[in-house]
Design a protein around this motif. Structure first.
Motif, PDB file in Angstrom:
ATOM      1  N   SER A 182     -29.305  -0.349 -39.290  1.00  0.00           N
ATOM      2  CA  SER A 182     -28.678   1.024 -39.622  1.00  0.00           C
ATOM      3  C   SER A 182     -29.044   0.830 -40.600  1.00  0.00           C
ATOM      4  O   SER A 182     -28.507   0.146 -41.945  1.00  0.00           O
ATOM      5  CB  SER A 182     -27.409   1.034 -38.743  1.00  0.00           C
ATOM      6  OG  SER A 182     -25.964   0.203 -39.486  1.00  0.00           O
ATOM      7  N   TRP A 183     -28.341   2.238 -41.948  1.00  0.00           N
ATOM      8  CA  TRP A 183     -27.646   2.819 -42.887  1.00  0.00           C
ATOM      9  C   TRP A 183     -26.995   3.455 -42.785  1.00  0.00           C
ATOM     10  O   TRP A 183     -26.602   4.312 -41.896  1.00  0.00           O
ATOM     11  CB  TRP A 183     -28.817   3.372 -43.738  1.00  0.00           C
ATOM     12  CG  TRP A 183     -29.910   2.011 -44.623  1.00  0.00           C
ATOM     13  CD1 TRP A 183     -31.440   1.430 -43.594  1.00  0.00           C
ATOM     14  CD2 TRP A 183     -30.122   1.401 -45.653  1.00  0.00           C
ATOM     15  NE1 TRP A 183     -32.126   0.600 -44.693  1.00  0.00           N
ATOM     16  CE2 TRP A 183     -31.230   0.972 -45.476  1.00  0.00           C
ATOM     17  CE3 TRP A 183     -29.142   2.225 -46.304  1.00  0.00           C
ATOM     18  CZ2 TRP A 183     -31.260   0.005 -46.653  1.00  0.00           C
ATOM     19  CZ3 TRP A 183     -29.218   0.878 -47.516  1.00  0.00           C
ATOM     20  CH2 TRP A 183     -30.000  -0.308 -47.514  1.00  0.00           C
ATOM     21  N   ASN A 184     -25.931   3.208 -43.569  1.00  0.00           N
ATOM     22  CA  ASN A 184     -24.240   4.458 -43.164  1.00  0.00           C
ATOM     23  C   ASN A 184     -23.703   5.103 -44.394  1.00  0.00           C
ATOM     24  O   ASN A 184     -24.267   4.066 -45.750  1.00  0.00           O
ATOM     25  CB  ASN A 184     -23.405   2.869 -42.773  1.00  0.00           C
ATOM     26  CG  ASN A 184     -22.418   4.377 -42.474  1.00  0.00           C
ATOM     27  OD1 ASN A 184     -22.281   4.723 -41.417  1.00  0.00           O
ATOM     28  ND2 ASN A 184     -21.373   4.194 -43.291  1.00  0.00           N
ATOM     29  N   TYR A 185     -24.077   5.978 -44.433  1.00  0.00           N
ATOM     30  CA  TYR A 185     -23.856   6.982 -45.591  1.00  0.00           C
ATOM     31  C   TYR A 185     -22.203   7.250 -45.496  1.00  0.00           C
ATOM     32  O   TYR A 185     -21.551   7.955 -44.310  1.00  0.00           O
ATOM     33  CB  TYR A 185     -24.993   7.822 -46.010  1.00  0.00           C
ATOM     34  CG  TYR A 185     -25.994   7.257 -46.189  1.00  0.00           C
ATOM     35  CD1 TYR A 185     -26.526   7.064 -47.381  1.00  0.00           C
ATOM     36  CD2 TYR A 185     -27.242   7.391 -44.857  1.00  0.00           C
ATOM     37  CE1 TYR A 185     -27.848   6.607 -47.144  1.00  0.00           C
ATOM     38  CE2 TYR A 185     -28.032   6.945 -44.461  1.00  0.00           C
ATOM     39  CZ  TYR A 185     -28.455   6.462 -46.204  1.00  0.00           C
ATOM     40  OH  TYR A 185     -29.880   6.438 -46.379  1.00  0.00           O
ATOM     41  N   PHE A 226     -19.478  10.441 -42.497  1.00  0.00           N
ATOM     42  CA  PHE A 226     -20.188   9.275 -42.334  1.00  0.00           C
ATOM     43  C   PHE A 226     -21.398  10.089 -41.562  1.00  0.00           C
ATOM     44  O   PHE A 226     -21.635  11.234 -40.648  1.00  0.00           O
ATOM     45  CB  PHE A 226     -19.727   8.389 -41.463  1.00  0.00           C
ATOM     46  CG  PHE A 226     -19.307   8.730 -39.986  1.00  0.00           C
ATOM     47  CD1 PHE A 226     -20.809   8.520 -38.958  1.00  0.00           C
ATOM     48  CD2 PHE A 226     -18.187   9.254 -39.117  1.00  0.00           C
ATOM     49  CE1 PHE A 226     -20.201   8.642 -37.439  1.00  0.00           C
ATOM     50  CE2 PHE A 226     -18.153   9.035 -38.583  1.00  0.00           C
ATOM     51  CZ  PHE A 226     -18.988   8.925 -37.007  1.00  0.00           C
ATOM     52  N   TYR A 227     -22.780   9.565 -41.975  1.00  0.00           N
ATOM     53  CA  TYR A 227     -23.923   9.682 -41.481  1.00  0.00           C
ATOM     54  C   TYR A 227     -24.789   7.974 -41.326  1.00  0.00           C
ATOM     55  O   TYR A 227     -25.047   7.625 -42.233  1.00  0.00           O
ATOM     56  CB  TYR A 227     -25.186  10.836 -42.258  1.00  0.00           C
ATOM     57  CG  TYR A 227     -26.254  11.371 -41.747  1.00  0.00           C
ATOM     58  CD1 TYR A 227     -25.873  12.100 -40.932  1.00  0.00           C
ATOM     59  CD2 TYR A 227     -27.229  10.138 -42.099  1.00  0.00           C
ATOM     60  CE1 TYR A 227     -27.176  12.631 -39.856  1.00  0.00           C
ATOM     61  CE2 TYR A 227     -28.275  10.396 -41.050  1.00  0.00           C
ATOM     62  CZ  TYR A 227     -28.538  11.704 -40.555  1.00  0.00           C
ATOM     63  OH  TYR A 227     -29.727  12.256 -39.030  1.00  0.00           O
ATOM     64  N   ILE A 228     -25.357   8.077 -40.274  1.00  0.00           N
ATOM     65  CA  ILE A 228     -26.036   7.222 -39.502  1.00  0.00           C
ATOM     66  C   ILE A 228     -27.440   6.767 -38.917  1.00  0.00           C
ATOM     67  O   ILE A 228     -27.302   7.730 -37.900  1.00  0.00           O
ATOM     68  CB  ILE A 228     -24.884   5.986 -39.220  1.00  0.00           C
ATOM     69  CG1 ILE A 228     -23.503   5.662 -39.523  1.00  0.00           C
ATOM     70  CG2 ILE A 228     -25.292   5.069 -38.373  1.00  0.00           C
ATOM     71  CD1 ILE A 228     -22.772   5.412 -38.020  1.00  0.00           C
ATOM     72  N   ASN A 229     -28.179   6.325 -40.268  1.00  0.00           N
ATOM     73  CA  ASN A 229     -29.726   6.188 -39.226  1.00  0.00           C
ATOM     74  C   ASN A 229     -29.509   4.889 -38.080  1.00  0.00           C
ATOM     75  O   ASN A 229     -29.107   3.783 -38.823  1.00  0.00           O
ATOM     76  CB  ASN A 229     -30.645   6.353 -40.258  1.00  0.00           C
ATOM     77  CG  ASN A 229     -30.811   7.858 -40.797  1.00  0.00           C
ATOM     78  OD1 ASN A 229     -30.355   8.708 -39.824  1.00  0.00           O
ATOM     79  ND2 ASN A 229     -31.301   8.457 -42.354  1.00  0.00           N
ATOM     80  N   VAL A 230     -29.924   4.312 -37.512  1.00  0.00           N
ATOM     81  CA  VAL A 230     -29.893   3.517 -36.394  1.00  0.00           C
ATOM     82  C   VAL A 230     -31.668   3.296 -36.814  1.00  0.00           C
ATOM     83  O   VAL A 230     -32.174   4.249 -35.825  1.00  0.00           O
ATOM     84  CB  VAL A 230     -29.487   3.533 -35.641  1.00  0.00           C
ATOM     85  CG1 VAL A 230     -29.135   2.123 -34.697  1.00  0.00           C
ATOM     86  CG2 VAL A 230     -28.226   3.686 -35.637  1.00  0.00           C
TER      87      VAL A 230
END
Length: 777
Positions: free
Chosen positions: A573-576, A596-600
């Motif tokens: 994941s990339w967590n912003y 937050f915004y998360i790409n998994v």
């Protein structure tokens, strides 16, 4: 026939075995504990004069900005970090009767632990990501020691001093399986508390809890603490088949802690603990009938031992810390896996596990603008497991014979035995190591930080699956066909093999923090980080692979690639994140806000396969994303009134997930709640009487939902609320609390699943009341 439960819901033989196990664990705990103390007292470990002020924790409640005094990696103040954080101290934990991690579910925003199954099912969901089996998304440290297996997360902790929950990826400093966050639990130490404590509690369903502990400084530089506890219940749910409570449980635990300061520079703390759990569990009700009604035995039994040694060496320029642990797990899960009043099949999973961990951390102790941290981590885990699935009469008839005879009615078959096992035995070796570094630079009110971790892990599985049975084929051309034996076919399977996977990860994190000069202790932060959950093997699918090979003897089985169906990939994941920690002295207000915004990618999901399979598949979804926000607030308008609240919102959906049959892209991720809500009011009345100095009134409202139960989003648990309240009478030596939970008797479900085409749920606990007495001597 129902069992005759003689002692605490156990048969005489079960009681004797349980007592013997507890006694052995107690003897082992005291043996190592007193050997260590004897070494100290007899001078095997040299003692140097040391003087310190031992201060007991102040009488505060839930604080958003309380200082952490025992953390090694994240610094003294978790709210100075670029991460969403929540903390509860000992007084706050006692007021809401927290004795296990699942008790703080919803109190922390976007943090959900459903209470279902048994203590083995420690599912945790944070910000739309979670896991039901195998690898967790949230790590857990107890007194700085990482718990390697999430199946050991759910146990009662004695004398919790403080709980911290860091949300968002913590993988850079803490490594594998912390992509959703990290739970830090600190237990009471003789370094900060001296005296004896006693707890007795009684509640609904004949629920008991008792604990006793003692903490003392034997010398200025040597302290010991020892504690033991029990909790149990008759259960809340009745199995219609035998008329007995199916979720009874009895748990025993103990802990021995030694604190020793060799000099002003060197100190060590060793904690040895054990726990013994015996429970029925698994009160799964049929959706069609609304009843819990199964005929075969269900239970979970667990014995665990953990020993953690922390050594610190402090100089003017740096602090060197070493955390070493050994963890042992011995458990047995036995299930009526069809959860019906018919004899289809049962599952038993017996496991023994040994794990070693070593973490070495060196941190910069200077007060310069540039600050650094570096470390090395290694672990080893060995697991031995036996997991037979036993087919019974109805299962043989419906799942094998009927299936085969419909395909070839001219030559029907009948299994020669009305019960046979599909045996699976496993040996697993996992090991890994990591190097990590973090640098930060403070420029005025700005702080810039960057961190990187190199993480390597190898998972190896050695398996043996076997079956030894037979069936008879008949000639259906004449009547009666069962007298015309055509042939007898032996079914002999003995498959062995080795599988292994290795994972190499680079886990970066960068953050910027701005300290607000007009609000001391307040800041705004932004962070970008990568999270990682390791891959592995789902051993529960071996029974289905073996079942298909049995069917293959009759020409109707499916062909599986073992590596494809058993192995699963790591999840990334990339967590912003953007957030702020705020504190005002007048009015006394603290707030923690984050977005937050998360790409998994390769999200790990547990899927119950369609049809008549017996296992669960861990599969990797293509991609998913999650965004949301969190708010925690604490406000004291007057000295004796405190208002707290926490709200979390999550919108988590699949971006791409096509399982080959259905495209679930755009659907909500199942089991992850969209909202978590916690609102509490605490009022303390000072009576100015010695025998009862304080009367505290506490009211809490918790909410969670919507929760989708499947990938199709066709079923869900709506948002529900639970009301709790307590009144506590206390002075400096005791507290007596009357409490109630789910006072509105709200009906809600905590779990849903499908098995063999049948739908099941577990209902949440109804209205419960009780009383708790605590003594401090």
């Amino acid at each position: 026939m129902a069992k005759n439960h003689l002692f605490w819901g156990l048969t005489r033989a079960e009681f004797v075995r349980t007592f013997a196990t507890v006694f052995q664990c107690v003897i082992m705990t005291f043996k190592y504990f007193f050997c260590f103390v004897a070494m100290l007292c007899c001078g095997y470990i040299a003692a140097a004069p040391y003087s310190s002020a031992h201060v007991e924790e102040p009488d505060t409640t839930l604080q958003l900005n309380e200082i952490s005094i025992t953390a090694i990696k994240q610094g003294n103040d978790i709210y100075a970090t670029a991460s969403a954080a929540s903390a509860l101290n000992r007084r706050a934990l006692e007021r809401i009767n927290v004795s296990a991690v699942k008790d703080i579910s919803q109190i922390v925003p976007n943090f959900h632990i459903p209470d279902y199954g048994s203590r083995m099912t420690s599912s945790i969901y944070v910000r739309g990501i979670g896991a039901r089996i195998d690898q967790p998304v949230v790590g857990m440290n107890i007194d700085n020691v990482p718990i390697i297996n999430k199946d050991n997360y759910d146990f009662n902790l004695l004398d919790i001093y403080r709980v911290e929950m860091l949300r968002g990826p913590q993988s850079t400093l803490f490594g594998r399986n912390t992509m959703g966050g990290l739970i830090n639990i600190y237990t009471l130490s003789p370094q900060f508390y001296q005296g004896s404590r006693l707890l007795v509690e009684y509640g609904t369903a004949n629920s008991w809890k008792a604990a006793i502990s003692h903490y003392a400084m034997l010398r200025d530089n040597l302290g010991i603490g020892i504690s033991a506890g029990y909790n149990g219940t008759d259960g809340f749910f009745t199995n219609k088949f035998n008329g007995e409570k199916c979720d009874w449980e009895h748990n025993f635990s103990g802990r021995a802690k030694v604190f020793y300061r060799h000099s002003n520079k060197v100190s060590l703390e060793n904690t040895l603990s054990f726990s013994v759990s015996r429970q029925g569990g698994y009160p799964y009700a049929s959706v069609e009938t609304g009843e819990i009604n199964y005929n075969d035995t269900c239970f979970y039994r667990r014995n665990s031992i953990s020993d953690g040694l922390t050594v610190k060496h402090t100089t003017e320029n740096y602090t060197l810390s070493s955390v070493t642990s050994y963890q042992y797990l011995d458990d047995n899960m036995t299930l009526d896996q069809d959860f019906l009043p018919l004899s289809y099949f049962t599952l038993t999973q017996k496991r023994k596990e040994h794990a070693l961990t070593q973490d070495i951390v060196i941190t910069d102790a200077s007060r310069n603008a540039y600050h650094w941290l570096a470390g090395a981590f290694a672990f080893y885990r060995y697991t031995s497991m036996q997991a037979p699935v036993t087919f019974l009469d109805e299962g043989i008839s419906s799942l094998i014979e009927q299936h085969r005879n419909n395909a070839n009615p001219d030559y029907p078959i009948r299994w020669d035995s009305r019960e046979f096992p599909l045996n699976s035995n496993f040996k697993q070796n996992n090991y890994g190591f990591a190097l990590y570094h973090q640098s930060s630079y403070t420029l005025g009110d700005w702080k810039f930080a960057a961190a990187l971790r190199l993480d390597y892990e190898k998972a190896a599985l050695r398996y043996n699956s076997n079956c030894n049975s037979s069936y008879t084929t008949f000639n259906n051309t004449s009547e009666p066909y069962f007298q015309n034996i055509y042939m007898v076919t032996p079914v002999v399977i003995d498959d062995s093999g080795n599988l292994d996977k290795s994972f190499l990860q680079l886990l970066p994190k960068v953050s910027i923090t701005y300290n607000l000069p007009s609000l001391p202790g307040s800041n705004i932060y932004a962070a970008v980080s990568k999270g990682y959950k390791s891959g592995g093997f789902n051993t529960q699918m071996f029974s289905d692979v073996l079942q298909q090979k049995v069917m293959g003897f009759m020409g109707i089985g499916a062909s599986y690639d073992v590596d494809d169906i058993v192995g699963y990939k790591p999840e990334h994941s990339w967590n912003y994140e953007l957030g702020t920690h705020l504190e005002w002295s007048e009015p006394r207000l603290s707030a923690d806000i984050s977005a937050f915004y998360i790409n998994v990618s390769n999200q790990q999901l547990t899927v119950f396969p369609e049809g008549t399979t017996t296992g669960r598949i861990m599969t990797n979804a293509g991609k998913s994303r999650s965004f949301g926000g969190e708010l925690s607030i604490s406000y004291k308008p007057i000295t004796r009134l405190e208002l707290t609240g926490a709200y979390g919102y999550t919108n988590a959906k699949f971006v791409h997930f096509d399982n080959g049959k259905v495209d679930h892209s755009g659907k909500f991720i199942p089991y992850a709640p969209g909202n978590t809500i916690h609102i509490a009011a605490l009022y303390t009345l000072d009576t100015r009487r010695d025998w009862c100095r304080l009367i505290t009134f506490n009211t809490r409202l918790q909410g969670v939902g919507k929760i989708y139960w499947n990938e199709e989003n066709s079923l869900h648990q709506p948002l529900y609320f639970l009301l709790s309240a307590s009144v506590t009478f206390a002075n400096s030596n005791y507290s007596f609390q009357l409490w109630g939970e789910n006072l509105t008797n709200t009906r809600f479900d905590t779990f849903y699943f499908m098995s063999m085409g049948n739908a099941f749920t577990q209902q949440g606990k109804k209205l419960r009341v009780g009383a708790t007495l605590r003594l401090n001597i």
